[in-house]
Design a protein around this motif. Structure first.
Motif, mmCIF file in Angstrom:
data_model
loop_
_atom_site.group_PDB
_atom_site.id
_atom_site.type_symbol
_atom_site.label_atom_id
_atom_site.label_comp_id
_atom_site.label_asym_id
_atom_site.label_seq_id
_atom_site.Cartn_x
_atom_site.Cartn_y
_atom_site.Cartn_z
ATOM 1 N N ASN A 102 63.536 -7.794 19.400
ATOM 2 C CA ASN A 102 62.279 -7.505 20.111
ATOM 3 C C ASN A 102 62.507 -6.714 21.388
ATOM 4 O O ASN A 102 63.530 -6.871 22.064
ATOM 5 C CB ASN A 102 61.569 -8.794 20.541
ATOM 6 N N ASP A 104 60.523 -6.976 24.778
ATOM 7 C CA ASP A 104 59.507 -7.767 25.470
ATOM 8 C C ASP A 104 58.961 -6.979 26.651
ATOM 9 O O ASP A 104 59.730 -6.550 27.526
ATOM 10 C CB ASP A 104 60.108 -9.086 25.973
ATOM 11 N N GLU A 140 51.765 -14.892 25.090
ATOM 12 C CA GLU A 140 52.602 -14.008 24.287
ATOM 13 C C GLU A 140 51.885 -13.606 23.010
ATOM 14 O O GLU A 140 51.155 -14.394 22.415
ATOM 15 C CB GLU A 140 53.903 -14.732 23.948
ATOM 16 N N GLN A 142 52.754 -10.713 19.463
ATOM 17 C CA GLN A 142 53.665 -9.756 18.863
ATOM 18 C C GLN A 142 52.889 -8.669 18.132
ATOM 19 O O GLN A 142 51.889 -8.941 17.475
ATOM 20 C CB GLN A 142 54.605 -10.454 17.880
ATOM 21 N N ASN A 150 59.705 -4.367 16.842
ATOM 22 C CA ASN A 150 58.793 -5.462 17.152
ATOM 23 C C ASN A 150 58.604 -5.526 18.660
ATOM 24 O O ASN A 150 59.575 -5.694 19.405
ATOM 25 C CB ASN A 150 59.345 -6.792 16.628
ATOM 26 N N VAL A 152 56.846 -7.434 21.861
ATOM 27 C CA VAL A 152 56.246 -8.692 22.296
ATOM 28 C C VAL A 152 55.657 -8.479 23.681
ATOM 29 O O VAL A 152 56.387 -8.138 24.623
ATOM 30 C CB VAL A 152 57.273 -9.839 22.322
#
Length: 316
Positions: A102, A104, A140, A142, A150, A152
């Motif tokens: 991910n 973030d 959070e 996704q 991906n 987030v």
């Protein structure tokens, strides 16, 4: 042991099939901007990655503008468009396969940001969720991005997460999430060998985390975040999933594949990094002094116990 000089990472390298599409995704949705962009082959970068120069067609450094011509000091992206790329790193991957998973991205006011993105046609794994963690509350959600990345989105409510935001209300990469087979060995590597500070440790289980992440019933996770205690951007988050075991896909994460490939630190001098790596019995490679899009200086590279690649460049 001497300080390594590694604090917040400078950037994550991401292989892309189309630089234009990748830039549009990050600019239009999140307000990130290219700090520098170049066209054509790059012999120095090709030497570093041991590929043919003509496999590299275009590059850009994408960062968070903070006003007045300034940029966030950490958590940038190095986007590299490859000619005839290898398959995407996350192709066919499950939520718990071992790989760099991910990006973030910190934001503010999650309900508003979620509604804005949904209104422009973006779809999410689930609706955003809240997860309390000590003195913090994390919101959070996704969402998929280009090249099967991906993303987030995280709103961190509590002390220690103040960071400059883009005009659209987003910061650069906070943690990059690396899925690992064993959290103990990785913790020793990131904390004791590289000298990064542990900024967060959590164990999460239950229906909310199962829905948010996409785990089977009864699965759980342990996570640790490492970085600079004073800089929320440019951190590394390692996750070990419990009651499930994924495939090791780290060998896919190398140029000219597309998706998340590796991470880069910039330090004043490499000798302290060498000293810590030798003391920790971590093998590394010296690549010489290179003039690259993101800086000039000597470069060395190595891998975490799980297989995640790290590059460190000293400054001339």
């Amino acid at each position: 042991m001497t300080e390594s000089g590694l604090r917040a990472f400078s950037h994550v390298t991401i292989g892309v099939t189309s630089l234009d599409k990748a830039l549009s995704f990050w600019q239009d949705n999140f307000g990130f901007q290219p700090r520098i962009k170049v066209e054509g082959p790059d012999p120095a970068l090709a030497w570093l990655w041991e590929i043919s120069p003509d496999r590299i067609s275009r590059q850009a450094i994408l960062a968070t503008p903070t006003g007045g011509g300034h940029w966030a000091a950490a958590g940038a992206m190095h986007l590299v468009e490859f000619r005839d790329p290898l398959p995407v790193v996350r192709q066919g991957a499950t939520a718990f396969d071992l790989l760099p998973k991910n990006l973030d991205i910190y934001t503010t006011d999650m309900p508003v940001r979620y509604a804005e993105l949904e209104a422009t046609g973006h779809r999410f794994r689930t609706r955003w969720a809240e997860m309390p963690a000590g003195e913090h509350l994390f919101r959070e959600v996704q969402m998929p991005a280009h090249d099967e990345i991906n993303v987030v989105l995280i709103e961190a409510i509590g002390p220690g997460y103040d960071t400059p935001m883009s005009p659209k209300g987003y910061a650069g990469i906070g943690p990059l999430v690396s899925i690992v087979p064993g959290i103990e060995a990785e913790t020793i590597f990131w904390r004791d060998v590289l000298g990064l500070t542990t900024t967060l440790e959590l164990e999460l289980a239950g229906p909310v985390i199962e829905r948010t992440v996409g785990l089977p019933p009864g699965a759980a996770l342990r996570l640790c975040v490492f970085g600079d205690i004073d800089e929320p951007l440019g951190r590394i988050e390692i996750i070990e999933y419990q009651q499930v075991r994924g495939r090791n896909l780290y060998p896919r994460a190398k140029p000219p594949a597309t998706g998340i490939l590796h991470v880069n630190w910039q330090v004043p001098d490499l000798e302290s990094v060498r000293t810590r790596l030798r003391a920790g019995n971590t093998a590394f490679r010296e690549h010489g002094t290179l003039d690259l899009l993101y800086g000039s200086g000597p470069v060395l590279s190595f891998h975490s116990p799980a297989g995640f690649k790290i590059e460190v460049q000293g400054k001339i």
